[in-house]
Design a protein around this motif. Sequence first.
Motif, PDB file in Angstrom:
ATOM      1  N   LYS A 133       3.743  -2.355  -5.940  1.00 39.84           N
ATOM      2  CA  LYS A 133       4.737  -1.475  -6.549  1.00 39.84           C
ATOM      3  C   LYS A 133       4.448  -1.201  -8.022  1.00 39.84           C
ATOM      4  CE  LYS A 133       9.709  -0.655  -6.708  1.00 39.84           C
ATOM      5  NZ  LYS A 133      11.058  -1.168  -6.357  1.00 39.84           N
ATOM      6  N   ALA A 134       4.041  -2.221  -8.755  1.00 35.96           N
ATOM      7  CA  ALA A 134       3.794  -2.029 -10.188  1.00 35.96           C
ATOM      8  C   ALA A 134       2.636  -1.070 -10.416  1.00 35.96           C
ATOM      9  CB  ALA A 134       3.511  -3.369 -10.853  1.00 35.96           C
ATOM     10  N   ALA A 135       1.644  -1.157  -9.578  1.00 33.70           N
ATOM     11  CA  ALA A 135       0.472  -0.284  -9.688  1.00 33.70           C
ATOM     12  C   ALA A 135       0.695   1.049  -8.986  1.00 33.70           C
ATOM     13  CB  ALA A 135      -0.754  -0.974  -9.108  1.00 33.70           C
ATOM     14  N   LYS A 136       1.810   1.197  -8.290  1.00 32.55           N
ATOM     15  CA  LYS A 136       2.123   2.410  -7.509  1.00 32.55           C
ATOM     16  C   LYS A 136       0.976   2.735  -6.560  1.00 32.55           C
ATOM     17  CE  LYS A 136       5.309   4.083 -10.979  1.00 32.55           C
ATOM     18  NZ  LYS A 136       5.614   5.051 -12.053  1.00 32.55           N
ATOM     19  N   SER A 137       0.636   1.716  -5.795  1.00 39.58           N
ATOM     20  CA  SER A 137      -0.463   1.840  -4.848  1.00 39.58           C
ATOM     21  C   SER A 137       0.018   1.442  -3.454  1.00 39.58           C
ATOM     22  CB  SER A 137      -1.612   0.938  -5.296  1.00 39.58           C
ATOM     23  OG  SER A 137      -2.597   0.836  -4.308  1.00 39.58           O
ATOM     24  N   PHE A 138      -0.460   2.151  -2.450  1.00 40.21           N
ATOM     25  CA  PHE A 138       0.003   1.934  -1.075  1.00 40.21           C
ATOM     26  C   PHE A 138      -1.168   2.202  -0.135  1.00 40.21           C
ATOM     27  CE2 PHE A 138       3.015   1.401   2.178  1.00 40.21           C
ATOM     28  CZ  PHE A 138       3.030   2.470   3.062  1.00 40.21           C
ATOM     29  N   SER A 139      -2.027   1.215   0.049  1.00 39.93           N
ATOM     30  CA  SER A 139      -3.212   1.427   0.872  1.00 39.93           C
ATOM     31  C   SER A 139      -2.967   0.974   2.310  1.00 39.93           C
ATOM     32  CB  SER A 139      -4.418   0.707   0.273  1.00 39.93           C
ATOM     33  OG  SER A 139      -4.153  -0.674   0.178  1.00 39.93           O
ATOM     34  N   LEU A 140      -3.675   1.593   3.218  1.00 35.44           N
ATOM     35  CA  LEU A 140      -3.560   1.302   4.657  1.00 35.44           C
ATOM     36  C   LEU A 140      -4.837   0.628   5.129  1.00 35.44           C
ATOM     37  CD1 LEU A 140      -2.050   1.707   7.424  1.00 35.44           C
ATOM     38  CD2 LEU A 140      -3.392   3.813   7.657  1.00 35.44           C
ATOM     39  N   LYS A 141      -4.680  -0.542   5.747  1.00 37.15           N
ATOM     40  CA  LYS A 141      -5.831  -1.239   6.316  1.00 37.15           C
ATOM     41  C   LYS A 141      -5.774  -1.131   7.842  1.00 37.15           C
ATOM     42  CE  LYS A 141      -6.472  -5.864   6.592  1.00 37.15           C
ATOM     43  NZ  LYS A 141      -6.771  -7.255   6.135  1.00 37.15           N
ATOM     44  N   THR A 169     -10.162   0.506   4.807  1.00 38.11           N
ATOM     45  CA  THR A 169      -8.957   0.632   3.975  1.00 38.11           C
ATOM     46  C   THR A 169      -8.894   2.032   3.381  1.00 38.11           C
ATOM     47  OG1 THR A 169      -8.949  -1.727   3.424  1.00 38.11           O
ATOM     48  CG2 THR A 169      -7.723  -0.260   1.972  1.00 38.11           C
ATOM     49  N   LEU A 170      -7.745   2.672   3.570  1.00 39.45           N
ATOM     50  CA  LEU A 170      -7.516   4.019   3.044  1.00 39.45           C
ATOM     51  C   LEU A 170      -6.595   3.913   1.828  1.00 39.45           C
ATOM     52  CD1 LEU A 170      -6.819   5.888   6.423  1.00 39.45           C
ATOM     53  CD2 LEU A 170      -9.000   5.215   5.406  1.00 39.45           C
ATOM     54  N   SER A 171      -6.971   4.575   0.753  1.00 44.05           N
ATOM     55  CA  SER A 171      -6.230   4.430  -0.498  1.00 44.05           C
ATOM     56  C   SER A 171      -5.174   5.512  -0.684  1.00 44.05           C
ATOM     57  CB  SER A 171      -7.199   4.507  -1.678  1.00 44.05           C
ATOM     58  OG  SER A 171      -8.168   3.492  -1.586  1.00 44.05           O
ATOM     59  N   CYS A 172      -4.115   5.138  -1.388  1.00 45.52           N
ATOM     60  CA  CYS A 172      -3.056   6.083  -1.735  1.00 45.52           C
ATOM     61  C   CYS A 172      -2.382   5.592  -3.004  1.00 45.52           C
ATOM     62  CB  CYS A 172      -2.034   6.194  -0.605  1.00 45.52           C
ATOM     63  SG  CYS A 172      -0.570   7.188  -0.999  1.00 45.52           S
ATOM     64  N   THR A 173      -2.196   6.476  -3.948  1.00 49.16           N
ATOM     65  CA  THR A 173      -1.384   6.151  -5.118  1.00 49.16           C
ATOM     66  C   THR A 173      -0.302   7.209  -5.253  1.00 49.16           C
ATOM     67  OG1 THR A 173      -2.863   7.369  -6.596  1.00 49.16           O
ATOM     68  CG2 THR A 173      -3.256   4.996  -6.352  1.00 49.16           C
ATOM     69  N   TYR A 174       0.756   6.856  -5.938  1.00 53.03           N
ATOM     70  CA  TYR A 174       1.865   7.790  -6.095  1.00 53.03           C
ATOM     71  C   TYR A 174       2.423   7.656  -7.499  1.00 53.03           C
ATOM     72  CZ  TYR A 174       4.433   3.523  -5.125  1.00 53.03           C
ATOM     73  OH  TYR A 174       4.905   2.233  -5.167  1.00 53.03           O
ATOM     74  N   ASP A 175       3.137   8.662  -7.903  1.00 55.23           N
ATOM     75  CA  ASP A 175       3.728   8.645  -9.228  1.00 55.23           C
ATOM     76  C   ASP A 175       5.199   9.014  -9.099  1.00 55.23           C
ATOM     77  OD1 ASP A 175       3.347  10.434 -12.358  1.00 55.23           O
ATOM     78  OD2 ASP A 175       3.921   8.374 -11.947  1.00 55.23           O
ATOM     79  N   THR A 176       6.065   8.178  -9.621  1.00 58.00           N
ATOM     80  CA  THR A 176       7.484   8.439  -9.568  1.00 58.00           C
ATOM     81  C   THR A 176       8.179   7.635 -10.650  1.00 58.00           C
ATOM     82  OG1 THR A 176       9.442   8.397  -8.136  1.00 58.00           O
ATOM     83  CG2 THR A 176       7.916   6.560  -7.905  1.00 58.00           C
ATOM     84  N   SER A 177       9.343   8.115 -11.055  1.00 62.29           N
ATOM     85  CA  SER A 177      10.173   7.361 -11.977  1.00 62.29           C
ATOM     86  C   SER A 177      11.332   6.694 -11.234  1.00 62.29           C
ATOM     87  CB  SER A 177      10.724   8.295 -13.064  1.00 62.29           C
ATOM     88  OG  SER A 177      11.432   9.364 -12.460  1.00 62.29           O
TER      89      SER A 177
END
Lengths: 115, 113
Positions: free
Chosen positions: A70-78, A20-28
């Motif tokens: 979405k709430a955690a602004k997380s988008f991981s790839l498995k 699993t590869l992790s990704c987080t993002y920040d946006t309004s």
Amino acid sequence: AQTVTQSQPEMSVQEAETVTLSCTYDTSESNYYLFWYKQPPSRQMILVIRQEAYKQQNATENRFSVNFQKAAKSFSLKISDSQLGDTAMYFCAFVYTGANSKLTFGKGITLSVRP
Amino acid sequence: DTAVSQTPKYLVTQMGNDKSIKCEQNLGHDTMYWYKQDSKKFLKIMFSYNNKELIINETVPNRFSPKSPDKAHLNLHINSLELGDSAVYFCASSQGRSVDTQYFGPGTRLTVL
């Protein structure tokens, strides 16, 4: 401004195992799209998977699936059943739906699949 | 058939020279892009054209000038090349706006000596 963070610079996995590869993002923004792109040693950028933020269901493409929180602004790839051909850099990317928005990439993660 | 093609794939040149990179897409897409990937592999957009109209112009030195003769072609001309311009330059295209999947060319590795 939007930011995409990939905090792991490198990962390694045994062939046939799952990673699993992790990704987080920040946006309004509330309406946006997320992508994972793969860049093998050939340098070609290849789309792996795409997720619309308004869809609750996680996107899947064969052995590739995402965990979109979405709430955690997380988008991981498995990646399941890893193959030697999965060895590449993987980039997470974000774009919102506003006019003239631009694709913003994370710094990427180098994945090595061991035989 | 290559969907997005770039020429040349490799370009080695001296500081101060002027060079061009050409990009063509045969996907019928309306929007084309130029990205720069630096030595740390970080990808950043430079320009975007929609139907030959410039819609994104990031903070890029004005030595870089994109030109779109038609919606299938987007060329990048670089004047007075500097050492810091050494990078891989990617062309991409999408059907419509940036939210549509972008398809990338093979990249052009530019080395400035």
